[in-house]
Design a protein around this motif. Structure first.
Motif, PDB file in Angstrom:
ATOM      1  N   LYS A  19      28.588  -0.040  -1.131  1.00  0.00           N
ATOM      2  CA  LYS A  19      28.616  -1.306  -0.397  1.00  0.00           C
ATOM      3  C   LYS A  19      27.225  -1.664   0.124  1.00  0.00           C
ATOM      4  N   CYS A  20      26.492  -0.665   0.612  1.00  0.00           N
ATOM      5  CA  CYS A  20      25.128  -0.916   1.105  1.00  0.00           C
ATOM      6  C   CYS A  20      24.254  -1.507   0.005  1.00  0.00           C
ATOM      7  N   ILE A  21      24.419  -1.016  -1.212  1.00  0.00           N
ATOM      8  CA  ILE A  21      23.622  -1.527  -2.334  1.00  0.00           C
ATOM      9  C   ILE A  21      24.043  -2.945  -2.695  1.00  0.00           C
ATOM     10  N   VAL A  22      25.341  -3.181  -2.870  1.00  0.00           N
ATOM     11  CA  VAL A  22      25.777  -4.506  -3.311  1.00  0.00           C
ATOM     12  C   VAL A  22      25.669  -5.551  -2.205  1.00  0.00           C
ATOM     13  N   HIS A  23      25.564  -5.127  -0.962  1.00  0.00           N
ATOM     14  CA  HIS A  23      25.397  -6.078   0.138  1.00  0.00           C
ATOM     15  C   HIS A  23      23.930  -6.370   0.448  1.00  0.00           C
ATOM     16  N   CYS A  24      23.000  -5.642  -0.157  1.00  0.00           N
ATOM     17  CA  CYS A  24      21.588  -5.906   0.131  1.00  0.00           C
ATOM     18  C   CYS A  24      21.229  -7.276  -0.437  1.00  0.00           C
ATOM     19  N   ARG A  25      20.298  -7.932   0.208  1.00  0.00           N
ATOM     20  CA  ARG A  25      19.953  -9.315  -0.158  1.00  0.00           C
ATOM     21  C   ARG A  25      19.433  -9.443  -1.587  1.00  0.00           C
ATOM     22  N   LEU A  26      18.635  -8.484  -2.039  1.00  0.00           N
ATOM     23  CA  LEU A  26      18.086  -8.561  -3.389  1.00  0.00           C
ATOM     24  C   LEU A  26      19.202  -8.471  -4.427  1.00  0.00           C
ATOM     25  N   PHE A  27      20.106  -7.510  -4.278  1.00  0.00           N
ATOM     26  CA  PHE A  27      21.216  -7.362  -5.220  1.00  0.00           C
ATOM     27  C   PHE A  27      22.075  -8.619  -5.202  1.00  0.00           C
ATOM     28  N   GLU A  28      22.387  -9.114  -3.999  1.00  0.00           N
ATOM     29  CA  GLU A  28      23.218 -10.314  -3.888  1.00  0.00           C
ATOM     30  C   GLU A  28      22.530 -11.511  -4.538  1.00  0.00           C
ATOM     31  N   PHE A  29      21.233 -11.672  -4.317  1.00  0.00           N
ATOM     32  CA  PHE A  29      20.477 -12.764  -4.932  1.00  0.00           C
ATOM     33  C   PHE A  29      20.573 -12.688  -6.449  1.00  0.00           C
ATOM     34  N   MET A  30      20.333 -11.508  -7.014  1.00  0.00           N
ATOM     35  CA  MET A  30      20.376 -11.340  -8.469  1.00  0.00           C
ATOM     36  C   MET A  30      21.776 -11.599  -9.004  1.00  0.00           C
ATOM     37  N   HIS A  31      22.773 -11.113  -8.306  1.00  0.00           N
ATOM     38  CA  HIS A  31      24.165 -11.287  -8.744  1.00  0.00           C
ATOM     39  C   HIS A  31      24.554 -12.771  -8.706  1.00  0.00           C
ATOM     40  N   ARG A  32      24.238 -13.439  -7.613  1.00  0.00           N
ATOM     41  CA  ARG A  32      24.585 -14.854  -7.505  1.00  0.00           C
ATOM     42  C   ARG A  32      23.866 -15.673  -8.573  1.00  0.00           C
ATOM     43  N   ARG A  33      22.619 -15.339  -8.855  1.00  0.00           N
ATOM     44  CA  ARG A  33      21.856 -16.039  -9.891  1.00  0.00           C
ATOM     45  C   ARG A  33      22.515 -15.853 -11.258  1.00  0.00           C
ATOM     46  N   THR A  34      22.953 -14.650 -11.548  1.00  0.00           N
ATOM     47  CA  THR A  34      23.637 -14.366 -12.814  1.00  0.00           C
ATOM     48  C   THR A  34      24.928 -15.173 -12.922  1.00  0.00           C
ATOM     49  N   ILE A  35      25.699 -15.219 -11.852  1.00  0.00           N
ATOM     50  CA  ILE A  35      26.966 -15.964 -11.862  1.00  0.00           C
ATOM     51  C   ILE A  35      26.702 -17.461 -12.020  1.00  0.00           C
ATOM     52  N   ARG A  36      25.697 -17.986 -11.320  1.00  0.00           N
ATOM     53  CA  ARG A  36      25.339 -19.409 -11.471  1.00  0.00           C
ATOM     54  C   ARG A  36      25.014 -19.732 -12.927  1.00  0.00           C
TER      55      ARG A  36
ATOM     56  N   ALA B 210      30.460 -13.802  -1.727  1.00  0.00           N
ATOM     57  CA  ALA B 210      29.248 -14.420  -2.276  1.00  0.00           C
ATOM     58  C   ALA B 210      29.533 -15.165  -3.580  1.00  0.00           C
ATOM     59  N   THR B 211      30.293 -14.547  -4.477  1.00  0.00           N
ATOM     60  CA  THR B 211      30.583 -15.225  -5.745  1.00  0.00           C
ATOM     61  C   THR B 211      31.582 -16.362  -5.546  1.00  0.00           C
ATOM     62  N   SER B 212      32.423 -16.243  -4.540  1.00  0.00           N
ATOM     63  CA  SER B 212      33.371 -17.321  -4.222  1.00  0.00           C
ATOM     64  C   SER B 212      32.607 -18.602  -3.900  1.00  0.00           C
ATOM     65  N   VAL B 213      31.532 -18.460  -3.146  1.00  0.00           N
ATOM     66  CA  VAL B 213      30.680 -19.604  -2.797  1.00  0.00           C
ATOM     67  C   VAL B 213      30.085 -20.209  -4.064  1.00  0.00           C
ATOM     68  N   GLU B 214      29.656 -19.376  -4.995  1.00  0.00           N
ATOM     69  CA  GLU B 214      29.084 -19.882  -6.254  1.00  0.00           C
ATOM     70  C   GLU B 214      30.140 -20.612  -7.084  1.00  0.00           C
ATOM     71  N   ILE B 215      31.355 -20.108  -7.081  1.00  0.00           N
ATOM     72  CA  ILE B 215      32.438 -20.784  -7.814  1.00  0.00           C
ATOM     73  C   ILE B 215      32.653 -22.181  -7.231  1.00  0.00           C
ATOM     74  N   LEU B 216      32.734 -22.274  -5.908  1.00  0.00           N
ATOM     75  CA  LEU B 216      32.939 -23.583  -5.280  1.00  0.00           C
ATOM     76  C   LEU B 216      31.723 -24.493  -5.426  1.00  0.00           C
ATOM     77  N   ARG B 217      30.554 -23.928  -5.486  1.00  0.00           N
ATOM     78  CA  ARG B 217      29.352 -24.738  -5.704  1.00  0.00           C
ATOM     79  C   ARG B 217      29.445 -25.407  -7.078  1.00  0.00           C
ATOM     80  N   ARG B 218      29.910 -24.672  -8.071  1.00  0.00           N
ATOM     81  CA  ARG B 218      30.042 -25.211  -9.433  1.00  0.00           C
ATOM     82  C   ARG B 218      31.268 -26.110  -9.562  1.00  0.00           C
ATOM     83  N   TYR B 219      32.346 -25.753  -8.868  1.00  0.00           N
ATOM     84  CA  TYR B 219      33.618 -26.482  -8.957  1.00  0.00           C
ATOM     85  C   TYR B 219      34.101 -26.870  -7.566  1.00  0.00           C
ATOM     86  N   PRO B 220      33.500 -27.872  -6.942  1.00  0.00           N
ATOM     87  CA  PRO B 220      33.847 -28.211  -5.560  1.00  0.00           C
ATOM     88  C   PRO B 220      35.267 -28.731  -5.363  1.00  0.00           C
TER      89      PRO B 220
END
Length: 159
Positions: A9-26, A48-58
């Motif tokens: 959880k510490c790894i996947v919650h770090c800002r860098l990992f989250e940034f990279m993951h969200r960018r990939t999902i976008r 975090a990915t839920s936000v990206e889904i709604l950003r793409r599909y509001p």
């Protein structure tokens, strides 16, 4: 489905990992077709990915789930999305409920991922869309596989 250990959880919650993951999902969603109606996300973590889904599909009415109540507690800070604790291997929804199902980087956490996949199809409406993205083996993910237990499957086995 297993709850991630504190170290993972510490790894996947770090800002860098989250940034990279969200960018990939976008990027993954950028070419996806338009969607409306009800959608389900599995393994949403802290949302975090839920936000990206709604950003793409509001216009989607999104229900996002995770088996970890702690992750859902964090995610519920976002009031635009309905967050629920649920096991992907036994979804608490009726057949043919959702127009779309999203499962991003979750199947490798599910011991019986084939049952989860069956559940995803069960709750998906006829003609609905299933979006699955699970990481391959780039260097960071190979490290995660070595450090933390994950379910392994091949591309051929999954398809």
């Amino acid at each position: 489905m297993a709850i991630m250990c504190v170290a993972e959880k510490c790894i996947v919650h770090c800002r860098l990992f989250e940034f990279m993951h969200r960018r990939t999902i976008r990027k993954y969603l950028s070419d996806a077709p338009p969607l409306k109606g009800k959608a389900l996300e599995l393994g949403c973590g802290k949302g975090a990915t839920s936000v990206e889904i709604l950003r793409r599909y509001p216009e989607l009415k999104l229900t996002a789930t995770d088996i970890d109540p702690g992750e859902i507690a964090i995610a519920r800070k976002n009031k635009q999305i309905k967050f629920e604790v649920a096991d992907a291997q036994k979804l608490p929804y009726k057949n043919n409920t959702f127009d779309a199902v999203f499962a991003f980087d979750v199947h490798h956490h599910i011991e019986d991922w084939k049952t989860a996949l069956s559940e995803e199809y069960r709750v998906l409406k006829k003609g609905g869309r299933l979006f699955i993205f699970d990481f391959g083996r780039p260097p960071l993910h190979r490290l995660l596989y070595r450090l933390f237990p994950h379910v392994d499957f091949s591309k051929d086995e999954f398809i």
